[in-house]
Design a protein around this motif. Structure first.
Motif, PDB file in Angstrom:
ATOM      1  N   ASP A 130     -36.997 -88.852  12.735  1.00 16.97           N
ATOM      2  CA  ASP A 130     -36.189 -88.313  13.843  1.00 16.97           C
ATOM      3  C   ASP A 130     -34.716 -88.587  13.562  1.00 16.97           C
ATOM      4  O   ASP A 130     -34.361 -89.667  13.075  1.00 16.97           O
ATOM      5  N   ILE A 131     -33.889 -87.592  13.903  1.00 18.95           N
ATOM      6  CA  ILE A 131     -32.440 -87.714  13.666  1.00 18.95           C
ATOM      7  C   ILE A 131     -31.718 -87.735  15.016  1.00 18.95           C
ATOM      8  O   ILE A 131     -31.929 -86.868  15.864  1.00 18.95           O
ATOM      9  N   HIS A 132     -30.911 -88.759  15.190  1.00 19.16           N
ATOM     10  CA  HIS A 132     -30.130 -88.908  16.427  1.00 19.16           C
ATOM     11  C   HIS A 132     -28.640 -88.827  16.076  1.00 19.16           C
ATOM     12  O   HIS A 132     -28.125 -89.639  15.310  1.00 19.16           O
ATOM     13  N   ILE A 133     -27.963 -87.802  16.632  1.00 22.54           N
ATOM     14  CA  ILE A 133     -26.513 -87.638  16.433  1.00 22.54           C
ATOM     15  C   ILE A 133     -25.821 -87.973  17.752  1.00 22.54           C
ATOM     16  O   ILE A 133     -26.126 -87.393  18.794  1.00 22.54           O
ATOM     17  N   HIS A 134     -24.861 -88.901  17.681  1.00 25.07           N
ATOM     18  CA  HIS A 134     -24.156 -89.335  18.891  1.00 25.07           C
ATOM     19  C   HIS A 134     -22.653 -89.302  18.645  1.00 25.07           C
ATOM     20  O   HIS A 134     -22.173 -89.685  17.571  1.00 25.07           O
ATOM     21  N   VAL A 135     -21.920 -88.797  19.686  1.00 25.09           N
ATOM     22  CA  VAL A 135     -20.455 -88.809  19.640  1.00 25.09           C
ATOM     23  C   VAL A 135     -19.990 -89.735  20.760  1.00 25.09           C
ATOM     24  O   VAL A 135     -20.202 -89.445  21.934  1.00 25.09           O
ATOM     25  N   PRO A 136     -19.403 -90.894  20.428  1.00 24.91           N
ATOM     26  CA  PRO A 136     -19.019 -91.881  21.450  1.00 24.91           C
ATOM     27  C   PRO A 136     -18.056 -91.316  22.495  1.00 24.91           C
ATOM     28  O   PRO A 136     -17.518 -90.229  22.341  1.00 24.91           O
ATOM     29  N   GLU A 137     -17.869 -92.150  23.532  1.00 28.54           N
ATOM     30  CA  GLU A 137     -17.199 -91.746  24.766  1.00 28.54           C
ATOM     31  C   GLU A 137     -18.009 -90.633  25.405  1.00 28.54           C
ATOM     32  O   GLU A 137     -17.569 -89.510  25.611  1.00 28.54           O
ATOM     33  N   GLY A 138     -19.235 -91.007  25.725  1.00 27.97           N
ATOM     34  CA  GLY A 138     -20.211 -90.037  26.205  1.00 27.97           C
ATOM     35  C   GLY A 138     -19.853 -89.381  27.528  1.00 27.97           C
ATOM     36  O   GLY A 138     -20.413 -88.343  27.873  1.00 27.97           O
ATOM     37  N   ALA A 139     -18.914 -89.964  28.275  1.00 31.91           N
ATOM     38  CA  ALA A 139     -18.549 -89.370  29.559  1.00 31.91           C
ATOM     39  C   ALA A 139     -17.557 -88.229  29.402  1.00 31.91           C
ATOM     40  O   ALA A 139     -17.293 -87.490  30.341  1.00 31.91           O
ATOM     41  N   VAL A 140     -16.998 -88.072  28.202  1.00 30.45           N
ATOM     42  CA  VAL A 140     -15.972 -87.047  27.976  1.00 30.45           C
ATOM     43  C   VAL A 140     -16.628 -85.806  27.383  1.00 30.45           C
ATOM     44  O   VAL A 140     -17.269 -85.882  26.325  1.00 30.45           O
ATOM     45  N   PRO A 141     -16.495 -84.629  28.015  1.00 24.20           N
ATOM     46  CA  PRO A 141     -17.082 -83.404  27.451  1.00 24.20           C
ATOM     47  C   PRO A 141     -16.424 -83.051  26.132  1.00 24.20           C
ATOM     48  O   PRO A 141     -15.220 -83.209  25.947  1.00 24.20           O
ATOM     49  N   SER A 155     -28.132 -91.705  13.120  1.00 22.94           N
ATOM     50  CA  SER A 155     -29.152 -92.708  12.757  1.00 22.94           C
ATOM     51  C   SER A 155     -30.473 -91.998  12.495  1.00 22.94           C
ATOM     52  O   SER A 155     -30.786 -90.985  13.128  1.00 22.94           O
ATOM     53  N   LEU A 156     -31.232 -92.546  11.523  1.00 20.88           N
ATOM     54  CA  LEU A 156     -32.537 -91.986  11.142  1.00 20.88           C
ATOM     55  C   LEU A 156     -33.613 -93.024  11.423  1.00 20.88           C
ATOM     56  O   LEU A 156     -33.476 -94.196  11.036  1.00 20.88           O
ATOM     57  N   VAL A 157     -34.680 -92.599  12.091  1.00 19.34           N
ATOM     58  CA  VAL A 157     -35.817 -93.495  12.362  1.00 19.34           C
ATOM     59  C   VAL A 157     -37.097 -92.715  12.083  1.00 19.34           C
ATOM     60  O   VAL A 157     -37.135 -91.487  12.181  1.00 19.34           O
ATOM     61  N   PRO A 158     -38.177 -93.408  11.683  1.00 16.63           N
ATOM     62  CA  PRO A 158     -39.443 -92.713  11.471  1.00 16.63           C
ATOM     63  C   PRO A 158     -39.881 -91.997  12.751  1.00 16.63           C
ATOM     64  O   PRO A 158     -39.713 -92.494  13.866  1.00 16.63           O
ATOM     65  N   GLY A 159     -40.385 -90.817  12.596  1.00 20.30           N
ATOM     66  CA  GLY A 159     -40.792 -90.060  13.762  1.00 20.30           C
ATOM     67  C   GLY A 159     -41.461 -88.752  13.371  1.00 20.30           C
ATOM     68  O   GLY A 159     -42.121 -88.665  12.326  1.00 20.30           O
ATOM     69  N   LYS A 160     -41.211 -87.708  14.202  1.00 22.47           N
ATOM     70  CA  LYS A 160     -41.881 -86.424  13.987  1.00 22.47           C
ATOM     71  C   LYS A 160     -40.894 -85.284  13.704  1.00 22.47           C
ATOM     72  O   LYS A 160     -41.192 -84.128  13.936  1.00 22.47           O
TER      73      LYS A 160
END
Length: 774
Positions: free
Chosen positions: A662-673, A615-620
């Motif tokens: 700002d760029i936010h990269i997320h991989v679901p199932e956050g509890a799994v390494p 996801s992309l949001v305005p930021g720095k």
């Protein structure tokens, strides 16, 4: 002293094994006719006769050449006729004499003689030699116990040197040749010196004999004592009702050791320990330790071996009966059998079956043993931390015992079993040692023919064993250990293979375990597919088997309660029994979405799919990474972002775009390494999709490492990743061009249902992944 007047025609008497010195008085038994006649002739004249020793004792009729050149002229003192016809003659030696002119008359033989006088000078040296000779003679007489004190005293009283030497020589245990040598010595000093040396030597021999005699006596006494004590012990044991007691047990153990077939060096060590065991009291703690050690040595197989069944067709039938798929492993086993059949002898290979849980690694090893007609032994190495678990404990420790390898060989009872080392990747180490290092000797074909266990302490041959190891993850196996094994990868099963396994193996097995008959439970093919698609998502079949077991329990309850006698399960009734679907089957996403890419991952339990969201949001210009990512995966995200930032022209965005968002990269199932480099192109695709607001095709899965220049590098585990994509319902796989060689490993049935896009740059990835191309 007799005065010699006649020097010619003296009768001669040959002596056998006897020699007479001058001044020596001796009885002689004479039986030969010529010798008797010679004596009679001597008695008729002046009673003088020449005594000459024969060179050979066995000559009955000696000739001139058979006699020594010097003898002793003697005077016949007395003749006594014995009842057997022989004469016993008393003679006294007079002087040394040499003879010539040998004449064999009709009844006896005569010779001419020449008296040989001693050469003597009575000086200080002669006196010293006489004293030393007497000293040695007295010591010898005291040690030998064969010469009486009276004889010694008589010898001591002799003052003439030559006579002293002759008398002493006559009392020494010389051979005839040695005595003749003394007789021929006319120089008295030389004779005295010679006898001193010989007496010294005789004394040393006598001392040595006495030492040996003492040792023998002590040994005999000890042996007799031990025998006596053993007999007493046996009698006591019998009185106590203990039968033969320890003696009988020792004899039995000795027979078992000799019949065990162990090598000579090992047998010698076992017998040595048995000897110690016999001498120790039964109440001793060490006695039990030694007995246990001997029992271990005897119970190990040293020569017993099963004969391999060299039937490739039979082996193939067994492997196909027990397992669907796994063609590569089956082929390797058949190759081993073929070489074994040609060569008749082959060191057991060391195979390592690597794959996720539930794919049948352990059961495959059992089938291999059955196909070879070999014994099967399994030991689990999961959680083993102590080196002594492999090598055993020293016998000095309380409760010591051999390691798992030797225990397994004892259990097998043969020298050539199939030996399964389960979960070899789960070993670890601590202060008690490194068990993986101990496994190096077990699994090294150049060393395992003389494997050394700390408890057994004798080399044991493991070269005939067929070792099969199993592992889920090769990365945790030390390199030197991995180098000694032949790695065979088992990626997992396709949907078709799982369906066959369920029908042919899992359902019949669970019916037996739950007491159901085939007529009581029928499962339709559509129900089998639904369980595979909606209730499990795994590389193996362990979860699938649990679901089948759940069905069997439900059916058993229905039948026992009397509701039905026969239960048929189809796709419609399956959901009522097992509940709502746990997984979705079909497209990974129901529709194309912006900033969401499907990546393919390789884990210890097989392949899996990952949804990467951006996801992309305005930021720095900050980059935020979430989802419990590892260091390598974080670096891949940073590399992907750096590549995208170099493509502002192609993306048609402002140069400062990345500084204001700002760029936010997320991989679901956050509890799994999660970790690994192969998500690089997936992250780059998701970032570009979010920037351009262009959806990513939902049927596409991708894997590959990206560089700063946009190159796509090869990855590992393509087969496992492809199977996971197939399970998730994806139809297109984007993968590095350099992985084209790995496509052959993917089952043909899966390849036919997928489209592979082989790429070498990020632009090609975007062109195939974004809706409408790039």
């Amino acid at each position: 002293m007799v005065t010699i007047q006649k020097t010619t025609m003296i009768p001669i008497l040959p002596l056998r094994g006897l020699l007479v010195y001058p001044s020596m008085v001796l009885h002689i038994d004479v039986g030969r006719s010529r010798s008797v006649a010679a004596l009679e002739q001597a008695m008729l004249e002046d009673q003088l006769i020449l005594l000459v020793t024969q060179k050979e004792v066995h000559d009955e009729q000696p000739h001139e050449r058979d006699l020594h050149d010097i003898g002793t002229l003697a005077q016949v003192k007395q003749i006594l006729k014995l009842p057997n016809g022989t004469l016993r003659v008393l003679v006294e030696g007079v002087t040394r004499a040499s003879w010539t002119n040998y004449q064999a008359l009709e009844k006896y033989t005569v010779v001419d003689i020449e008296v040989q006088e001693d050469t003597i000078s009575k000086d200080m040296e002669t006196q010293a030699l006489m004293r030393m000779l007497l000293k040695y003679f007295e010591k010898y007489a005291e040690s030998s116990n064969k010469i009486t004190p009276e004889t010694v005293q008589a010898v001591v009283d002799i003052e003439e040197p030559g006579r002293l030497a002759d008398i002493i020589a006559s009392h020494l245990p010389f051979k005839i040749a040695d005595k003749q040598e003394v007789l021929e010595m006319l120089n008295v000093k030389k004779r005295l010196d010679h006898l001193i040396i010989r007496l010294h030597d005789e004394q040393e021999v006598l001392d040595l004999e006495q030492k040996i005699s003492v040792k023998v006596k002590k040994s005999m006494e000890r042996t007799q004592k031990e025998y006596y004590l053993r007999e007493q012990m046996k009698a006591i044991q019998i009185e106590l009702g203990d039968g033969e007691g320890k003696t009988g047990e020792v004899i039995e153990l000795q027979n078992r050791i000799q019949e065990s077939g162990m090598p000579e060096s090992t047998q010698a060590a076992a017998l040595k320990e048995l000897d110690r065991y016999e001498k120790l009291p039964s109440a001793s703690a060490e006695s039990g330790v030694i007995r246990n050690y001997i029992e271990w040595l005897i119970s190990l197989p040293w020569t017993e071996a099963t004969e391999d069944r060299m039937d490739i067709a039979y082996a193939e039938q067994i492997l196909n009966r027990d397992h669907d798929g796994l063609e590569k492993v089956k082929e390797r086993v058949l190759e081993y059998l073929a070489v074994q059949q040609l060569k008749k002898s082959l060191r057991g290979p060391i195979l390592c079956l690597v794959g996720p849980p539930g794919v049948g690694k352990t059961s495959l090893a059992r089938s291999i043993a059955e196909s070879l007609d070999r014994k099967f032994v399994r030991i689990s190495l999961g959680g083993v931390r102590d080196e002594s678990e492999i090598r055993g404990h020293r016998r000095t420790y309380v409760g010591a015992m051999p390691g798992r390898i030797i225990q397994g060989m004892k259990k097998a009872g043969t020298i050539n079993p199939v030996f399964l080392l389960d979960e070899i990747d789960k070993m670890s180490n601590d202060f008690r040692g490194d068990p993986a290092a101990a496994m190096l000797e077990v699994l090294d074909p150049a060393q395992n023919n003389s494997f050394s266990d700390h408890y057994i302490e004798e080399p044991y041959d493991l070269s005939n064993v067929l070792f099969i190891a199993t592992a889920n993850d090769l990365s945790t196996i030390p390199g030197p250990l991995l180098d000694r094994m032949e790695v065979i990868s088992i990626a997992g099963y396709t949907e078709l293979e799982k369906s066959l396994i369920t029908t042919n193996h899992l359902i019949p097995k669970q019916l037996r375990e739950h007491g159901l008959k085939k007529a009581q439970f029928v499962m339709k093919e559509d129900a089998v597919l639904d369980i595979i698609r909606y209730y499990t998502r795994e590389a193996g079949v362990r979860g699938l088997e649990r679901q089948i077991a759940t069905l069997c329990r439900k059916v058993a309850k229905v039948i026992v309660s009397g509701e039905k006698k026969r239960v048929t399960v189809n796709a419609k009734s399956l959901e009522q029994i097992l509940g709502k679907h746990r997984f979705r089957y079909g497209q990974a996403e129901k529709e194309n979405q912006v900033g969401v890419a499907t990546g393919l991952a390789y884990t210890t339990v097989g392949g899996d799919t990952l949804q990467i969201e951006v996801s992309l949001v305005p930021g720095k210009g900050k980059l935020q990474l979430t989802g419990k990512l590892g260091d390598v995966m974080k670096e891949s995200a940073q590399t992907a972002l750096s590549y995208v930032r170099t493509q502002t022209a192609k993306l048609k965005v402002d140069a400062d775009y990345f500084d204001t968002h700002d760029i936010h990269i997320h991989v679901p199932e956050g509890a799994v390494p999660k970790d690994g480099p192969s998500a690089g192109i997936t992250m780059a695709t998701a970032i570009v999709s979010a920037i351009l607001h262009r959806p990513i095709r939902r049927e596409v899965g991708m894997t590959g490492e990206i560089t700063l220049r946009g190159r796509v590098l090869p990855i590992g585990g393509l087969k496992e990743k492809t199977l996971s994509a197939h399970r998730a319902g994806l139809t297109t796989i984007i993968c590095p061009k350099d992985n084209e060689r790995d496509l052959e490993e993917i089952p043909e049935g899966v390849r036919e249902q997928l489209t592979f896009k082989l790429v070498s740059s990020a632009d090609e990835v975007l062109a195939n992944a974004l809706e409408g191309g790039f």
